[in-house]
Design a protein around this motif. Structure first.
Motif, PDB file in Angstrom:
ATOM      1  N   GLY A 248       0.777  -1.239   0.000  1.00  0.00           N
ATOM      2  CA  GLY A 248       0.000   0.000   0.000  1.00  0.00           C
ATOM      3  C   GLY A 248       0.799   1.274   0.000  1.00  0.00           C
ATOM      4  O   GLY A 248       0.530   2.199  -0.773  1.00  0.00           O
ATOM      5  N   GLY A 249       1.795   1.370   0.883  1.00  0.00           N
ATOM      6  CA  GLY A 249       2.574   2.598   0.994  1.00  0.00           C
ATOM      7  C   GLY A 249       3.469   2.858  -0.192  1.00  0.00           C
ATOM      8  O   GLY A 249       3.914   3.993  -0.408  1.00  0.00           O
ATOM      9  N   ASN A 250       3.723   1.820  -0.980  1.00  0.00           N
ATOM     10  CA  ASN A 250       4.520   1.976  -2.199  1.00  0.00           C
ATOM     11  C   ASN A 250       3.648   1.990  -3.453  1.00  0.00           C
ATOM     12  O   ASN A 250       4.178   2.012  -4.576  1.00  0.00           O
ATOM     13  CB  ASN A 250       5.551   0.846  -2.313  1.00  0.00           C
ATOM     14  N   PHE A 251       2.329   1.944  -3.269  1.00  0.00           N
ATOM     15  CA  PHE A 251       1.351   2.058  -4.369  1.00  0.00           C
ATOM     16  C   PHE A 251       1.634   1.051  -5.490  1.00  0.00           C
ATOM     17  O   PHE A 251       1.692   1.397  -6.669  1.00  0.00           O
ATOM     18  CB  PHE A 251       1.341   3.481  -4.936  1.00  0.00           C
ATOM     19  N   ARG A 252       1.768  -0.222  -5.098  1.00  0.00           N
ATOM     20  CA  ARG A 252       2.075  -1.242  -6.085  1.00  0.00           C
ATOM     21  C   ARG A 252       1.612  -2.610  -5.593  1.00  0.00           C
ATOM     22  O   ARG A 252       1.225  -2.776  -4.434  1.00  0.00           O
ATOM     23  CB  ARG A 252       3.588  -1.281  -6.351  1.00  0.00           C
ATOM     24  N   LYS A 268       1.892   1.958  -9.918  1.00  0.00           N
ATOM     25  CA  LYS A 268       2.564   3.099  -9.302  1.00  0.00           C
ATOM     26  C   LYS A 268       1.508   4.113  -8.907  1.00  0.00           C
ATOM     27  O   LYS A 268       0.337   3.999  -9.306  1.00  0.00           O
ATOM     28  CB  LYS A 268       3.576   3.722 -10.262  1.00  0.00           C
ATOM     29  N   VAL A 269       1.902   5.101  -8.114  1.00  0.00           N
ATOM     30  CA  VAL A 269       0.944   6.097  -7.673  1.00  0.00           C
ATOM     31  C   VAL A 269       0.476   6.936  -8.858  1.00  0.00           C
ATOM     32  O   VAL A 269       1.262   7.291  -9.747  1.00  0.00           O
ATOM     33  CB  VAL A 269       1.552   6.997  -6.568  1.00  0.00           C
ATOM     34  N   ARG A 278      -5.170   4.373  -3.660  1.00  0.00           N
ATOM     35  CA  ARG A 278      -5.267   3.743  -2.349  1.00  0.00           C
ATOM     36  C   ARG A 278      -5.594   2.257  -2.540  1.00  0.00           C
ATOM     37  O   ARG A 278      -6.693   1.811  -2.243  1.00  0.00           O
ATOM     38  CB  ARG A 278      -6.346   4.425  -1.495  1.00  0.00           C
ATOM     39  N   PRO A 279      -4.623   1.479  -3.019  1.00  0.00           N
ATOM     40  CA  PRO A 279      -4.880   0.061  -3.253  1.00  0.00           C
ATOM     41  C   PRO A 279      -5.115  -0.673  -1.943  1.00  0.00           C
ATOM     42  O   PRO A 279      -4.494  -0.368  -0.923  1.00  0.00           O
ATOM     43  CB  PRO A 279      -3.606  -0.417  -3.948  1.00  0.00           C
TER      44      PRO A 279
END
Length: 372
Positions: A248-252, A268-269, A278-279
């Motif tokens: 989540g925090g790395n958007f991947r 990616k974000v 917000r995956p």
């Protein structure tokens, strides 16, 4: 003068009668409103593209699947007892096995079971032993056993197919914030996501041997490199081997092999298709495709095994109608390809059926109503 008064009075009576007639006409119009437009189940992708999925039903309450038998109806009539209604309060995740839909509810401190083929509803984890505190991620193993990640109790609880408590695994020595779990394809190992936190370095995956119930391996650490995690959230097994995790925090999303080695990453974000804001939830289907929920977009993006975007479903909306989501969180795809999407805000589970699958086909098809 008397004639003048009579004429004025006549005008007043005519005026009053006209007003009354107008009110009656207005009342008649109000009593017969325009007929509501017929409900059209949403399909994805929308026209002119060829549809692949069609909305089938929404689960909200036990009434959505339960059908009273003749004996039950007579008992309620004879005793005057009211039928109890149960619904979702704050659902988080969903797991499906042969038509049994399990939904974790952190406020009710339980897992709700919607047994579609059995037309029954029950609560799991509300009594000792096996009482739940704050259940989040759930999964069902190949043997039909339910596994629940309890983030407050810092443990994993296992129940059999009927919801009977089997055992608990893990402790605060193993993880700090267990949020999600998945069982590998052969049912030998359980993968637990430890989300960690801002001040915690426990951003990893803990692997349990299901034969012994002991933690045997920890995968990853906090970071942004390949194989590292920053606030990992949910995890799923790849039907063709290996597993995927929402980083989540790395958007991947990161993919791993059967031996738990890093495979590849995608996403990616961003705010365009194939990107993430917000995956959160993740699942795979019988063909190996990957489904990723994005709570900010209010939709589900579908990727192939190579991480290439195929299509998306749903959109953000202010109403709880099918296909509209405010806080989607969990997702699962069953053996027949039906998709189950949890929305926390609207407290529902939307079910979509592949268009190639008949409404009367598969484990989750509506059974014949019982009348015994």
């Amino acid at each position: 003068m008397p004639h003048q008064i009579s004429l004025t009075r006549t005008k007043q009576l005519v005026s009053s009668a006209t007003a009354a007639l107008a009110l009656l006409l207005l009342a008649g119009c109000a009593a017969t409103p325009e007929p509501a437009a017929p409900f059209v189940p949403p399909v994805y992708p929308p026209a002119p593209a060829e549809p692949r999925f069609i909305f089938e039903r929404t689960l909200l309450y036990n009434d959505d699947i339960e059908t009273l038998t003749g004996k039950e109806k007579f008992r309620l009539f004879a005793t005057g007892e009211a039928r109890q209604t149960y619904g979702m309060m704050k659902p988080f995740d969903v797991a499906v096995h042969q038509g049994k839909v399990y939904v974790s509810d952190s406020v009710q401190r339980a897992v709700l079971l919607f047994d579609i083929p059995g037309k029954r509803f029950s609560l799991i984890g509300t009594k000792q032993p096996g009482r739940l505190n704050k259940p989040l991620g759930i999964d069902v193993g190949p043997n039909g056993h339910l596994f629940v990640a309890d983030i407050s109790a810092l443990r994993i609880l296992e129940y059999d197919a009927d919801g009977k408590f089997v055992r608990r695994m893990g402790s605060k020595a193993d993880f700090s914030r267990p949020t999600d779990i998945t069982v590998n394809n052969d049912g030998t190992h359980l993968y637990v996501v430890d989300t960690g936190g801002v001040e915690s370095e426990r951003h990893n995956v803990v692997v349990f041997d299901l034969a012994s119930g002991k933690a045997v391996k920890t995968i990853g650490q906090r970071g942004s490199k390949e194989g590292e995690f920053n606030l990992p959230l949910q995890i799923t097994t790849n039907i063709n081997g290996g597993w995927y995790i929402v980083d989540g925090g790395n958007f991947r999303v990161q993919a791993f092999n059967d031996d738990d080695s890093f495979k590849f990453t995608f996403g990616k974000v961003g705010r365009y298709p194939g990107q993430f804001a917000r995956p959160k939830g993740i699942a795979t289907d019988p063909d190996g495709n990957i489904y990723v929920i994005d709570s900010a977009f209010g939709n589900v993006q579908i990727f192939n095994e190579a991480g290439e975007l195929l299509m998306f479903m749903g959109q953000r909306g202010q109403s709880g109608i099918p296909g509209r989501y405010m806080l989607p969180s969990g997702i699962d795809v069953d053996e027949d390809g039906r998709i189950y999407i949890v929305d926390q805000f609207f407290r529902k589970v939307d079910i979509f059926r592949p268009v190639a699958l008949g409404a009367d086909e598969g484990y989750a098809a509506d059974p014949i109503i019982r009348d015994d």
